[in-house]
Design a protein around this motif. Structure first.
Motif, mmCIF file in Angstrom:
data_model
loop_
_atom_site.group_PDB
_atom_site.id
_atom_site.type_symbol
_atom_site.label_atom_id
_atom_site.label_comp_id
_atom_site.label_asym_id
_atom_site.label_seq_id
_atom_site.Cartn_x
_atom_site.Cartn_y
_atom_site.Cartn_z
ATOM 1 N N GLN A 110 43.798 -7.525 -22.956
ATOM 2 C CA GLN A 110 43.664 -8.945 -23.248
ATOM 3 C C GLN A 110 43.052 -9.713 -22.075
ATOM 4 O O GLN A 110 42.293 -10.668 -22.288
ATOM 5 N N ALA A 111 43.346 -9.315 -20.865
ATOM 6 C CA ALA A 111 42.706 -9.946 -19.706
ATOM 7 C C ALA A 111 41.197 -9.711 -19.742
ATOM 8 O O ALA A 111 40.396 -10.629 -19.516
ATOM 9 N N ARG A 112 40.816 -8.478 -20.049
ATOM 10 C CA ARG A 112 39.382 -8.155 -20.132
ATOM 11 C C ARG A 112 38.706 -8.926 -21.255
ATOM 12 O O ARG A 112 37.601 -9.470 -21.068
ATOM 13 N N LEU A 113 39.344 -8.996 -22.408
ATOM 14 C CA LEU A 113 38.746 -9.704 -23.535
ATOM 15 C C LEU A 113 38.628 -11.201 -23.254
ATOM 16 O O LEU A 113 37.631 -11.831 -23.630
ATOM 17 N N LEU A 114 39.636 -11.770 -22.602
ATOM 18 C CA LEU A 114 39.536 -13.194 -22.265
ATOM 19 C C LEU A 114 38.364 -13.437 -21.330
ATOM 20 O O LEU A 114 37.597 -14.399 -21.520
ATOM 21 N N ALA A 115 38.211 -12.574 -20.331
ATOM 22 C CA ALA A 115 37.079 -12.731 -19.410
ATOM 23 C C ALA A 115 35.756 -12.660 -20.169
ATOM 24 O O ALA A 115 34.847 -13.479 -19.942
ATOM 25 N N GLU A 116 35.639 -11.711 -21.091
ATOM 26 C CA GLU A 116 34.407 -11.583 -21.871
ATOM 27 C C GLU A 116 34.173 -12.818 -22.741
ATOM 28 O O GLU A 116 33.040 -13.335 -22.822
ATOM 29 N N ASN A 117 35.226 -13.303 -23.377
ATOM 30 C CA ASN A 117 35.077 -14.462 -24.255
ATOM 31 C C ASN A 117 34.724 -15.725 -23.482
ATOM 32 O O ASN A 117 33.909 -16.546 -23.948
ATOM 33 N N LEU A 118 35.307 -15.893 -22.324
ATOM 34 C CA LEU A 118 34.986 -17.069 -21.511
ATOM 35 C C LEU A 118 33.557 -17.005 -20.988
ATOM 36 O O LEU A 118 32.875 -18.035 -20.913
ATOM 37 N N ARG A 119 33.099 -15.815 -20.645
ATOM 38 C CA ARG A 119 31.703 -15.674 -20.213
ATOM 39 C C ARG A 119 30.746 -16.030 -21.341
ATOM 40 O O ARG A 119 29.710 -16.669 -21.111
ATOM 41 N N GLU A 120 31.099 -15.637 -22.562
ATOM 42 C CA GLU A 120 30.260 -15.983 -23.708
ATOM 43 C C GLU A 120 30.199 -17.492 -23.928
ATOM 44 O O GLU A 120 29.217 -18.011 -24.473
ATOM 45 N N LEU A 121 31.246 -18.186 -23.489
ATOM 46 C CA LEU A 121 31.263 -19.649 -23.592
ATOM 47 C C LEU A 121 30.572 -20.332 -22.410
ATOM 48 O O LEU A 121 30.526 -21.556 -22.335
ATOM 49 N N GLY A 122 30.042 -19.520 -21.492
ATOM 50 C CA GLY A 122 29.261 -20.067 -20.398
ATOM 51 C C GLY A 122 29.986 -20.239 -19.087
ATOM 52 O O GLY A 122 29.421 -20.835 -18.147
#
Length: 212
Positions: free
Chosen positions: A21-33
């Motif tokens: 979940q930490a990894r996925l949050l990092a990926e999702n936040l990067r996708e949001l810029g």
């Protein structure tokens, strides 16, 4: 989240899915810029990673609880100096798999009544807490089964068994009450995507509340 750093930590028993979940949050936040630094404890800097190898491998009784507290605090100090504070100063989001709350649990409570020692060293040498801590809650039996199925090298704490997992879950839930302002508890006994959606919602809502 722009214009200021945000420090998000993940906590939970072994096998709860917090690392995923930490990894996925990092990926999702990067996708949001957003600029995101994904890191972990123990570790997250070259010196801290060396200490990680010392404390997470080998016999479960290799170190006393007191020695582990000193080792984890040393690793955390290097991590904060070299990774976390510079990233926050640059306005980035730091997503960290475990932080001081894990030491409060594993060494401070479950291996002896040393919570006061952990907190004193933390205040003296670290002096910071996450802005937001996301606790991925999980049934201890299921969490231990997941953890042992990984068959990794870093199995010291899984080797303490289900008794430790039960104590950990209770301890983390107690911390969530103690630090209610920064803690959010999410049910980890669901599909990965459902948990990730809740995690992202919690993180973005928290960031919006700070800016508002």
């Amino acid at each position: 989240m722009s214009g200021q750093g945000l420090f998000i930590s993940f906590e939970g028993i072994d096998g709860s899915g917090k690392s995923t979940q930490a990894r996925l949050l990092a990926e999702n936040l990067r996708e949001l810029g957003h600029e995101v630094v994904l890191t972990r404890e123990p570790g997250g800097s070259p010196g801290a990673e060396e200490i990680r190898a010392l404390v997470l491998q080998g016999d479960p009784d290799r170190w006393s609880a007191e020695t582990e507290i000193l080792l984890f605090t040393a690793a955390r100090r290097d991590h904060v100096e070299r990774t976390i504070r510079p990233a926050l100063a640059a306005g980035k989001v730091v997503v960290c798999d475990r932080f001081a709350d894990s030491t409060r649990m594993y060494q401070g409570m479950s291996r002896g009544d040393l919570r006061g020692v952990v907190d004193s060293l933390h205040d003296l040498m670290i002096g910071m807490e996450p802005d937001l801590t996301i606790l991925i809650d999980m049934d201890p039996t299921e969490g231990l089964s997941r953890a042992l199925s990984r068959k990794g090298l870093e199995e010291r704490f899984e080797d303490f068994g289900e008794t430790l997992q039960q104590a950990m879950r209770a301890g983390f839930l107690a911390l969530a009450e103690e630090y209610a302002q920064r803690y959010r508890v999410i049910d980890g006994a669901r599909g990965i995507d459902a948990v990730a959606a809740d995690v992202l919602s919690v993180a973005t809502d928290f960031a919006a509340s700070r800016q508002g």
